[in-house]
Design a protein around this motif. Sequence first.
Motif, mmCIF file in Angstrom:
data_model
loop_
_atom_site.group_PDB
_atom_site.id
_atom_site.type_symbol
_atom_site.label_atom_id
_atom_site.label_comp_id
_atom_site.label_asym_id
_atom_site.label_seq_id
_atom_site.Cartn_x
_atom_site.Cartn_y
_atom_site.Cartn_z
ATOM 1 N N PHE A 31 -3.675 -14.187 8.541
ATOM 2 C CA PHE A 31 -4.414 -13.422 9.546
ATOM 3 C C PHE A 31 -5.773 -12.974 9.022
ATOM 4 N N GLU A 32 -5.802 -12.483 7.761
ATOM 5 C CA GLU A 32 -7.055 -11.917 7.248
ATOM 6 C C GLU A 32 -8.192 -12.936 7.296
ATOM 7 N N ALA A 33 -7.848 -14.229 7.049
ATOM 8 C CA ALA A 33 -8.880 -15.268 7.106
ATOM 9 C C ALA A 33 -9.129 -15.670 8.561
ATOM 10 N N GLY A 34 -8.048 -15.793 9.301
ATOM 11 C CA GLY A 34 -8.161 -16.233 10.692
ATOM 12 C C GLY A 34 -9.042 -15.331 11.540
ATOM 13 N N VAL A 35 -8.940 -14.012 11.322
ATOM 14 C CA VAL A 35 -9.699 -13.092 12.178
ATOM 15 C C VAL A 35 -11.112 -12.855 11.641
ATOM 16 N N SER A 36 -11.470 -13.496 10.525
ATOM 17 C CA SER A 36 -12.795 -13.246 9.936
ATOM 18 C C SER A 36 -13.679 -14.480 9.964
ATOM 19 N N GLN A 37 -13.359 -15.442 10.825
ATOM 20 C CA GLN A 37 -14.129 -16.682 10.813
ATOM 21 C C GLN A 37 -15.507 -16.538 11.447
ATOM 22 N N ARG A 38 -15.564 -15.799 12.531
ATOM 23 C CA ARG A 38 -16.838 -15.722 13.256
ATOM 24 C C ARG A 38 -17.772 -14.707 12.617
ATOM 25 N N ASP A 39 -19.054 -14.919 12.790
ATOM 26 C CA ASP A 39 -20.031 -13.978 12.254
ATOM 27 C C ASP A 39 -20.177 -12.761 13.145
ATOM 28 N N MET A 40 -19.778 -12.908 14.390
ATOM 29 C CA MET A 40 -19.930 -11.806 15.340
ATOM 30 C C MET A 40 -18.618 -11.566 16.084
ATOM 31 N N ASP A 41 -18.291 -10.304 16.302
ATOM 32 C CA ASP A 41 -17.241 -9.940 17.246
ATOM 33 C C ASP A 41 -17.924 -9.182 18.382
ATOM 34 N N TYR A 42 -17.125 -8.518 19.221
ATOM 35 C CA TYR A 42 -17.737 -7.880 20.386
ATOM 36 C C TYR A 42 -17.531 -6.374 20.418
ATOM 37 N N LEU A 43 -18.646 -5.657 20.489
ATOM 38 C CA LEU A 43 -18.584 -4.236 20.805
ATOM 39 C C LEU A 43 -18.222 -4.132 22.289
ATOM 40 N N HIS A 44 -17.149 -3.416 22.593
ATOM 41 C CA HIS A 44 -16.750 -3.220 23.988
ATOM 42 C C HIS A 44 -17.499 -2.006 24.539
ATOM 43 N N ILE A 45 -18.140 -2.194 25.671
ATOM 44 C CA ILE A 45 -18.909 -1.122 26.305
ATOM 45 C C ILE A 45 -18.287 -0.921 27.677
ATOM 46 N N PHE A 46 -17.718 0.264 27.923
ATOM 47 C CA PHE A 46 -17.071 0.434 29.224
ATOM 48 C C PHE A 46 -17.554 1.693 29.932
ATOM 49 N N THR A 58 -12.009 -11.667 17.808
ATOM 50 C CA THR A 58 -12.470 -12.490 18.926
ATOM 51 C C THR A 58 -12.122 -13.953 18.660
ATOM 52 N N GLU A 59 -11.724 -14.268 17.397
ATOM 53 C CA GLU A 59 -11.242 -15.621 17.075
ATOM 54 C C GLU A 59 -9.919 -15.893 17.777
ATOM 55 N N MET A 60 -9.206 -14.835 18.154
ATOM 56 C CA MET A 60 -7.857 -14.927 18.701
ATOM 57 C C MET A 60 -6.935 -15.679 17.751
ATOM 58 N N ALA A 61 -7.056 -15.357 16.473
ATOM 59 C CA ALA A 61 -6.178 -15.950 15.458
ATOM 60 C C ALA A 61 -4.749 -15.475 15.702
ATOM 61 N N VAL A 62 -3.795 -16.360 15.410
ATOM 62 C CA VAL A 62 -2.397 -16.023 15.678
ATOM 63 C C VAL A 62 -1.521 -16.160 14.439
ATOM 64 N N GLY A 63 -2.138 -16.175 13.247
ATOM 65 C CA GLY A 63 -1.338 -16.249 12.031
ATOM 66 C C GLY A 63 -0.696 -17.612 11.871
ATOM 67 N N GLY A 64 0.493 -17.653 11.252
ATOM 68 C CA GLY A 64 1.193 -18.923 11.028
ATOM 69 C C GLY A 64 0.982 -19.425 9.613
ATOM 70 N N ASN A 65 1.006 -18.511 8.627
ATOM 71 C CA ASN A 65 0.743 -18.961 7.253
ATOM 72 C C ASN A 65 1.887 -19.770 6.648
ATOM 73 N N MET A 66 3.024 -19.838 7.334
ATOM 74 C CA MET A 66 4.096 -20.754 6.897
ATOM 75 C C MET A 66 4.039 -22.052 7.704
ATOM 76 N N GLN A 67 3.133 -22.106 8.685
ATOM 77 C CA GLN A 67 3.010 -23.307 9.518
ATOM 78 C C GLN A 67 1.684 -24.019 9.253
ATOM 79 N N GLY A 68 1.088 -23.743 8.089
ATOM 80 C CA GLY A 68 -0.135 -24.434 7.729
ATOM 81 C C GLY A 68 -1.398 -23.810 8.316
#
Length: 659
Positions: A286-301, A272-282
Motif C-alpha cells: 500500500f505504501e508504494a501504491g498510494v504514493s505513485q502520483r506526484d499530486m493528490d487532491y485537496l477536497h474543497i466543499f 487518488t491512485e486508488m491502490a488496493v494493496g495485494g502484496n501477496m498477489q504481486g
Amino acid sequence: MKRTLFVVVSLLLAVVALSACGGSGQKGSTPAAAAGLPADALAIATQRGLTPDDVSAALKTYLPSGKHDDYYLFMSGGHSGNVIVAGVPSMRILKNIAVFTPESWQGYGVGETDTERILDAGNVDGVKIRTGDTHHPALSETNGDYDGQFLFINDKANARVAVIDLRDFETKQIVKDPNIISNHGSTFVTPNTDYVVQGTQYATPLGWAYAPLSEYKEKYRGLITLWKFDRTKGRIIPEESFSIEVPPYWQDLCDAGKLASDGWGFCNSFNTEMAVGGNMQGQPNFEAGVSQRDMDYLHIFNWKKAEEVVKAGKTETINGMKVIRIPTAVEEGVLFFAPEPKSPHGADVTPDGKYIVVAGKLDPHVTIYSFDKIQKAIAAKNWTTDEFGVPVLNYDDVKLAQVELGLGPLHTQFDDKGFAYTSLFLDSALAKWKLGGDDPNAYQLVEKIPVQYNIGHISAAEGDTVSPDGNYLVALNKWAVDRFLPVGPLLPQNEQLIDISGGPMKVLYDMPMGVGEPHYAQMIKADKIKPWDIYPQVGWDPATQAPSKYATKLGEEKIVRDGSNVEVFMTSVRSHLTPDRVELKKGDHVKWHITNVETAKDATHGFQLGGQGVSLSIEPGETVSFEFDAAHDGTYAFYCTEFCSALHLEMMGYVTVEP
Ligand code: RUQ
Ligand code: CUA
C-alpha cells in the motif's frame, strides 16, 4: 564552568528582579527579590548541573503549590480511546476523560449504567466495541473562537464521534456513522459549531458492505459527514445530519473555513491512485501504491450549499443517513478538487480564513492556496474533471506560494504575530515561518528547532482559531528514545512544551505520556472553561444533565421488592452508605440507585461491589444507577473507593444472596 555559573546567577537575579517589578501584590507573600535570592539557589543549580537555559525553562514552567495554569491542553489519548487534560505551562496532568473505553476509576462503562449505554450507542452491528483510537479533539467554537463549552473527538477505528460536556468533563454521547468504518479528518467544527465534521479515512463500500477489492473504483467510497450539533441539548442530532459522497481517495485531514472562507471546508487526500494493496498477489505494498502520483487532491466543499441541497431533498437515504451523491454534489457546486503535491498531509486554514496550508509528507514544502483564487477559478469554471466527474481546478490558478521548510512537513498552527509553525516529521524539527498575505515572495522560513523525536501534530495556544494567542506550543512527538527513564520496550510518547512568545523558540519541558499516542491537542485559555464545582442540585443525572427520577433524599432510602425484582434507593454521605445491608435471593434482578447527598466540593464517594463487576464514581450531588442479576448465592461486600474521611474504611455494607 565558572562562566556558566556566573550566567546562572545573573539570570536568576534578573528573573527575580523582573518578578519583583511585576509585583504579585499578594498580601502575606514576600516577593523573592525582597527576600533576596535564596542562598541555596546557586548551589542547587550547580549541584544539578543546570545551564542558564535550564534555569529559565524551569522558572517559566514551575507553578508554586496552589497556583493554577494559564491554559488547558486537551490531548487525544490515541488507542487508549480517551482524552487527557493537562495544564500549560506546568504540563501537569489534570484528568483522563474516558470516552470510547471503560474506565474503572471513573465508573465509566461498567455495571449496566447510563455510561455503558453511551458506549452501547457506538456498537457496530451488535458487536460491543470497547476499544477506540482517538485522534483529533475539537473544542466548540463561537465565531471561530473556542468557547469552552464542549469537546468532540473521533474514533478512527470505527468511524465514531463523541461529545464531551466541559461543565463536568464527561462523555455524553457517541454516534456511529452508519456508512463508513474508519474516519480520520475528524473532528473539526464549523465556526459556530453548527456541525461537527468527519471525513472517511479508508474507503469501503457504503455501509461497509461486502465487495471484492477488484471492484474498488466502482463500489468503494468515502464520505464527508456533517454531524448536526444542538448546543442547547448538548447533543449531536443524527436525523439532522448528512454526508457528502466523495471518491475513494482516502480523505485525510480537514479544517473548516472561517471568516473569509466561512461556509467552506477543506480536506487533503492521499490515495487518488486508488491502490488496493495485494502484496501477496504481486502488487506493490500500500505504501508504494498510494504514493505513485506526484499530486493528490485537496477536497474543497461548500457545506452551506450542501445544507441547501439537503433541504431541497436532493439526497439519497443510505442506512438512515441522508447522502448527497457525487453527481448531485458536482451539479450543485458542492465539491471541487485542487491538486496538492506529493503525499499531502494536513489542511490548515489561516486565522483570517484567506489561505489554506497543505503540507506534503514527501515534499519539503508547504503549499499555500488562496481562497480568493479558488473562488475565482470556480467562477471562471476553469477546470478539468477526475474519473468521477468532480471538477479539478488548475494548480497554478489556486496555488499562491510555497515555502521550503525541510523534510516531512505535516501540520501547521498559527500565532498572534503573523507566523505559522509546521511540524517536520523526518527532520524531527519544528519550523517557524512568516505568512505573507497575497504576496507569494513574503512567505519565508524564519527558524527551525530540533524536537525529540518524530514530531506529529503541534498545538499552539488557540492556534487554529481566528485569534491565536502565541505564547506556547506543544509538540506531540511519536518517539521518545532517550528522553526518560527506561520502562521496557514500549516507551512513553514525549510532549514538548515550546516557548513561542517571541525571540528564538525554546524547548521548555519534556512531558512523558503514560498512555496511548496523543495525536492532536487543542490549547484553550483557562478562564474560558467554567466547570461545575458540584452538580447543580442533589440527585443529578450527568447522562441527561437533569435531575434523576431516582434521586433519593436522606431519610428516604428504601429497598423495594416486587417478586424477584428488587430496587435499591441508597444515599452516600461521609461516612456511611444507607442501607448498609441488602438482602437478596438467588435469581433476583437488582436495580440500584445511589445518590451522593454531599454538597461539599470534592466530596466524591466511589462504589465497588465485589463479584458483580460494578465500579462507580459518585460526585457531589450525583445519582448513579446500575443493574445486575444475583446469579449466585453468597455474601458480598460493597464499599466506598475514595478515601473520603478518617472512617472511610467503615463506609461499606453487605449484600447477602440467599440460596
Ligand atoms: S494525523 S495518523 Cu492527525 Cu498527522 Cu492521524
Ligand atoms: Cu466515601 Cu470513602
